[in-house]
Design a protein around this motif. Structure first.
Motif, mmCIF file in Angstrom:
data_model
loop_
_atom_site.group_PDB
_atom_site.id
_atom_site.type_symbol
_atom_site.label_atom_id
_atom_site.label_comp_id
_atom_site.label_asym_id
_atom_site.label_seq_id
_atom_site.Cartn_x
_atom_site.Cartn_y
_atom_site.Cartn_z
ATOM 1 N N MET A 1 0.825 -1.200 0.000
ATOM 2 C CA MET A 1 0.000 0.000 0.000
ATOM 3 C C MET A 1 0.863 1.256 0.000
ATOM 4 O O MET A 1 0.625 2.201 -0.732
ATOM 5 N N HIS A 2 1.908 1.260 0.854
ATOM 6 C CA HIS A 2 2.784 2.426 0.888
ATOM 7 C C HIS A 2 3.496 2.622 -0.439
ATOM 8 O O HIS A 2 3.740 3.740 -0.869
ATOM 9 N N HIS A 3 3.842 1.508 -1.114
ATOM 10 C CA HIS A 3 4.477 1.609 -2.416
ATOM 11 C C HIS A 3 3.548 2.296 -3.415
ATOM 12 O O HIS A 3 3.954 3.152 -4.193
ATOM 13 N N PHE A 4 2.262 1.929 -3.370
ATOM 14 C CA PHE A 4 1.289 2.544 -4.271
ATOM 15 C C PHE A 4 1.145 4.034 -3.999
ATOM 16 O O PHE A 4 1.102 4.854 -4.922
ATOM 17 N N ILE A 5 1.101 4.410 -2.694
ATOM 18 C CA ILE A 5 0.963 5.824 -2.335
ATOM 19 C C ILE A 5 2.161 6.614 -2.824
ATOM 20 O O ILE A 5 2.028 7.703 -3.383
ATOM 21 N N SER A 6 3.378 6.058 -2.632
ATOM 22 C CA SER A 6 4.580 6.754 -3.086
ATOM 23 C C SER A 6 4.566 6.941 -4.589
ATOM 24 O O SER A 6 4.925 7.989 -5.115
ATOM 25 N N PHE A 7 4.116 5.914 -5.318
ATOM 26 C CA PHE A 7 4.053 6.008 -6.776
ATOM 27 C C PHE A 7 3.056 7.079 -7.204
ATOM 28 O O PHE A 7 3.301 7.854 -8.134
ATOM 29 N N ASP B 1 0.683 -2.019 7.279
ATOM 30 C CA ASP B 1 1.931 -1.456 7.790
ATOM 31 C C ASP B 1 1.688 -0.101 8.461
ATOM 32 O O ASP B 1 1.134 0.807 7.857
ATOM 33 N N ASN B 2 2.124 0.024 9.724
ATOM 34 C CA ASN B 2 1.972 1.267 10.467
ATOM 35 C C ASN B 2 3.319 1.958 10.626
ATOM 36 O O ASN B 2 4.339 1.298 10.816
ATOM 37 N N THR B 3 3.300 3.293 10.596
ATOM 38 C CA THR B 3 4.534 4.048 10.829
ATOM 39 C C THR B 3 4.440 4.995 12.019
ATOM 40 O O THR B 3 5.451 5.525 12.462
ATOM 41 N N ALA B 4 3.241 5.255 12.519
ATOM 42 C CA ALA B 4 3.030 6.099 13.717
ATOM 43 C C ALA B 4 3.636 7.489 13.533
ATOM 44 O O ALA B 4 3.248 8.225 12.634
ATOM 45 N N LEU B 5 4.636 7.856 14.347
ATOM 46 C CA LEU B 5 5.201 9.203 14.304
ATOM 47 C C LEU B 5 6.118 9.371 13.091
ATOM 48 O O LEU B 5 7.068 8.608 12.907
ATOM 49 N N ASN B 6 5.812 10.378 12.255
ATOM 50 C CA ASN B 6 6.582 10.636 11.036
ATOM 51 C C ASN B 6 7.374 11.934 11.076
ATOM 52 O O ASN B 6 8.351 12.080 10.342
ATOM 53 N N GLU C 1 11.106 -8.887 15.264
ATOM 54 C CA GLU C 1 11.594 -9.519 14.038
ATOM 55 C C GLU C 1 10.472 -9.929 13.096
ATOM 56 O O GLU C 1 10.592 -9.800 11.882
ATOM 57 N N PHE C 2 9.348 -10.406 13.646
ATOM 58 C CA PHE C 2 8.289 -10.941 12.794
ATOM 59 C C PHE C 2 6.969 -10.183 12.943
ATOM 60 O O PHE C 2 5.912 -10.700 12.610
ATOM 61 N N LYS C 3 7.018 -8.957 13.460
ATOM 62 C CA LYS C 3 5.811 -8.153 13.608
ATOM 63 C C LYS C 3 6.011 -6.800 12.939
ATOM 64 O O LYS C 3 7.126 -6.397 12.636
ATOM 65 N N PRO D 1 11.026 5.319 2.780
ATOM 66 C CA PRO D 1 10.114 4.232 2.403
ATOM 67 C C PRO D 1 10.882 3.002 1.937
ATOM 68 O O PRO D 1 11.819 3.096 1.143
ATOM 69 N N GLN D 2 10.475 1.836 2.429
ATOM 70 C CA GLN D 2 11.192 0.592 2.176
ATOM 71 C C GLN D 2 10.711 -0.171 0.947
ATOM 72 O O GLN D 2 11.325 -1.156 0.550
ATOM 73 N N GLY D 3 9.617 0.278 0.354
ATOM 74 C CA GLY D 3 9.133 -0.392 -0.847
ATOM 75 C C GLY D 3 7.986 -1.348 -0.559
ATOM 76 O O GLY D 3 7.655 -1.649 0.598
ATOM 77 N N TYR D 4 7.403 -1.824 -1.608
ATOM 78 C CA TYR D 4 6.200 -2.663 -1.548
ATOM 79 C C TYR D 4 6.404 -3.906 -0.684
ATOM 80 O O TYR D 4 7.402 -4.626 -0.824
ATOM 81 N N LEU D 5 5.469 -4.124 0.260
ATOM 82 C CA LEU D 5 5.421 -5.275 1.153
ATOM 83 C C LEU D 5 6.576 -5.332 2.161
ATOM 84 O O LEU D 5 6.785 -6.353 2.802
ATOM 85 N N ARG D 6 7.324 -4.242 2.320
ATOM 86 C CA ARG D 6 8.360 -4.192 3.338
ATOM 87 C C ARG D 6 7.911 -3.289 4.487
ATOM 88 O O ARG D 6 7.047 -2.428 4.315
ATOM 89 N N ASP D 7 8.481 -3.490 5.674
ATOM 90 C CA ASP D 7 8.039 -2.818 6.885
ATOM 91 C C ASP D 7 8.632 -1.415 6.972
ATOM 92 O O ASP D 7 9.848 -1.237 6.967
ATOM 93 N N ASP D 8 7.773 -0.390 7.066
ATOM 94 C CA ASP D 8 8.199 0.994 7.212
ATOM 95 C C ASP D 8 8.071 1.442 8.665
ATOM 96 O O ASP D 8 7.118 1.080 9.350
ATOM 97 N N THR D 9 9.021 2.275 9.119
ATOM 98 C CA THR D 9 8.961 2.795 10.485
ATOM 99 C C THR D 9 8.974 4.321 10.551
ATOM 100 O O THR D 9 8.616 4.899 11.566
#
Length: 208
Positions: free
Chosen positions: A1-7, A77-82, A137-139, A189-197
């Motif tokens: 989803m974040h990848h789509f928004i960035s695009f 994917d959540n990023t909270a404080l940006n 690691e897995f969340k 941004p880490q890209g499609y299906l990767r975890d962003d913080t």
């Protein structure tokens, strides 16, 4: 989803459209040359991303308010404080007299919206506390979630961030009159299906 928004935002920029989110006040001209007397850090910031440039309030002004860029909780994917903005004033003032204030913000993540500005009833910002979610690691990871500030005349201000993670220790108190600058550590941004913080850590500067 974040990848789509960035695009989507890249496409808008390409065809010449202007997309922005406005908040009270105006951004000051970028300044990295102001003399400071103390650097404030906390021990619970994370190491994701890289440090942005330092940004300082215009000479003779100090931070008396702040606002946050926050992505609200979602199922993916959540990023909270940006992002964090410091609002700079010549002297202490209340919210009713804040229309002409400028702000500084260093690097900012890609998601969320800016919250309303919170002001010290009197005095300037002098210490801060960061709410951070430790890495899993897995969340889904969010890193920094919220921030609190102390004002020089005793008031406590808490940001409108999210509630994941734990509050760490307070930073030292400012030497000098109050906070005058900020530097943030933000993961791109880490890209499609990767975890962003997004925002992982922050440093504050204090001036006489």
């Amino acid at each position: 989803m974040h990848h789509f928004i960035s695009f989507a935002f890249t496409l808008l920029a390409f065809i010449g459209l202007h997309v922005s989110v406005q908040s009270t006040g105006r951004r000051s001209e970028r300044s990295i040359e102001r003399s400071f007397v103390s650097l404030l850090t906390v021990t619970n910031g994370l190491e994701g991303g890289s440090w942005g440039q330092r940004e300082f309030c215009p000479s003779g002004t100090y931070a008396a308010g702040f606002s946050l860029k926050v992505e609200e909780r979602r199922f993916s994917d959540n990023t909270a404080l940006n992002g964090i903005r410091l609002y700079c004033v010549i002297q202490t003032k209340d919210l009713l007299d804040s229309n002409d204030d400028t702000f500084v913000q260093s690097d900012v993540g890609s998601w969320g919206e800016w919250t309303e500005v919170k002001w010290c009833p009197s005095g300037f910002l002098t210490a801060f506390q960061l709410r951070v979610e430790s890495s899993h690691e897995f969340k889904d990871n969010t890193a920094a979630n919220n921030i609190r500030f102390n004002c020089s005349r005793g008031s406590l201000l808490q940001g409108d961030g999210t509630d994941r993670g734990e509050w760490g220790d307070w930073s030292p108190l400012c030497q000098g009159r109050g906070m005058c600058g900020i530097r943030t550590r933000v993961e791109e941004p880490q890209g499609y299906l990767r975890d962003d913080t997004a925002l992982n850590d922050v440093r504050m500067y204090c001036c006489d």
